[in-house]
Design an enzyme around this catalytic site. Structure first.
Site, PDB file in Angstrom:
ATOM      1  NE  ARG A   1       2.671  -4.112  -2.953  1.00 22.93           N
ATOM      2  CZ  ARG A   1       1.399  -3.743  -2.939  1.00 22.93           C
ATOM      3  NH1 ARG A   1       1.070  -2.512  -3.200  1.00 22.93           N
ATOM      4  NH2 ARG A   1       0.449  -4.612  -2.709  1.00 22.93           N
TER       5      ARG A   1
ATOM      6  CG  HIS B   1     -12.243   8.315  -6.295  1.00 23.25           C
ATOM      7  ND1 HIS B   1     -11.850   7.062  -5.869  1.00 23.25           N
ATOM      8  CD2 HIS B   1     -13.294   8.649  -5.505  1.00 23.25           C
ATOM      9  CE1 HIS B   1     -12.609   6.681  -4.870  1.00 23.25           C
ATOM     10  NE2 HIS B   1     -13.507   7.623  -4.627  1.00 23.25           N
TER      11      HIS B   1
END
Ligand code: GRF
Length: 193
Positions: A62, A106
């Site tokens: 990551r 969102h």
């Protein structure tokens, strides 16, 4: 006059990216790049509009992914980064460089229903009103400072898909307006450093 450089991050269908492409003359920003983490429909939308696409797939490492994301963003030199359906957590090394310039949209009225199943969670909770929120991205999940919100009514027969589609129509307007406010200087991106 120097153009206001906007980079979009997306992982999905890209309807919000499309709104930013179609209404570029309204928001006044220049879409200088799309960054994706997976093959997705947003890529074709960007290519059709001659916007360069960078795909950075997440492997096992990551931190390597975050390094590549940081480098891609640095190359694009954005004034504003718009996360529009980007389904990855952005690492601290990227936030340290760009926090205050990264916004996310969102599909709920934050702080209610953060996370990746916001529309489903809203319906399960039996809410009557929902909406959409544009906020700065910080290291939490949908926790950054709220910039703008719009309400959407929940109808009795709404399914997750029908409600999300109606929210997206409102999101398309909202994201164009918010980018316009950044591009005109009405809203300010800030820098940590
Ligand atoms: C939007 O509902 C946005 O709020 C959420 O992901 C969706 C992106 O839709 N974060 P699309 O891929 O732009 O159609």
């Amino acid at each position: 006059m120097k153009k206001f450089r906007v980079v979009v991050l997306a992982s999905g269908s890209g309807s919000l990216l499309q709104a930013l492409i179609d209404r570029q003359n309204i928001h006044g920003g220049e879409l200088v790049g799309l960054i994706t983490d997976i093959p997705c429909r947003a890529q074709a939308r960007a290519r059709n509009a001659n916007i360069p696409v960078t795909t950075i797939e997440v492997g096992l490492d990551r931190s390597n992914w975050n390094k590549k994301l940081l480098s891609a963003l640095n190359n694009l030199n954005p004034d504003l980064i718009v996360s529009a359906g980007f389904m990855r957590i952005i690492g601290t090394e990227v936030l340290e460089e760009f926090e205050g310039k990264i916004i996310n949209i969102h599909p709920a009225l934050l702080p209610n229903f953060p996370g990746s199943n916001a529309v489903r969670d809203t319906l399960i909770a039996g809410a009557k009103i929902t909406g959409t929120t544009v906020h700065f991205v910080d290291s939490g999940i949908d926790t950054g400072e709220i910039i703008s919100q719009k309400e959407v009514e929940i109808l009795p027969n709404d399914t997750e898909a029908s409600l999300h589609n109606r929210i997206k129509l409102i999101e398309q307007e909202l994201i164009v307006n918010v980018v316009a406010d950044f591009a005109s200087g009405k809203l300010n991106a800030w820098s940590k450093s």
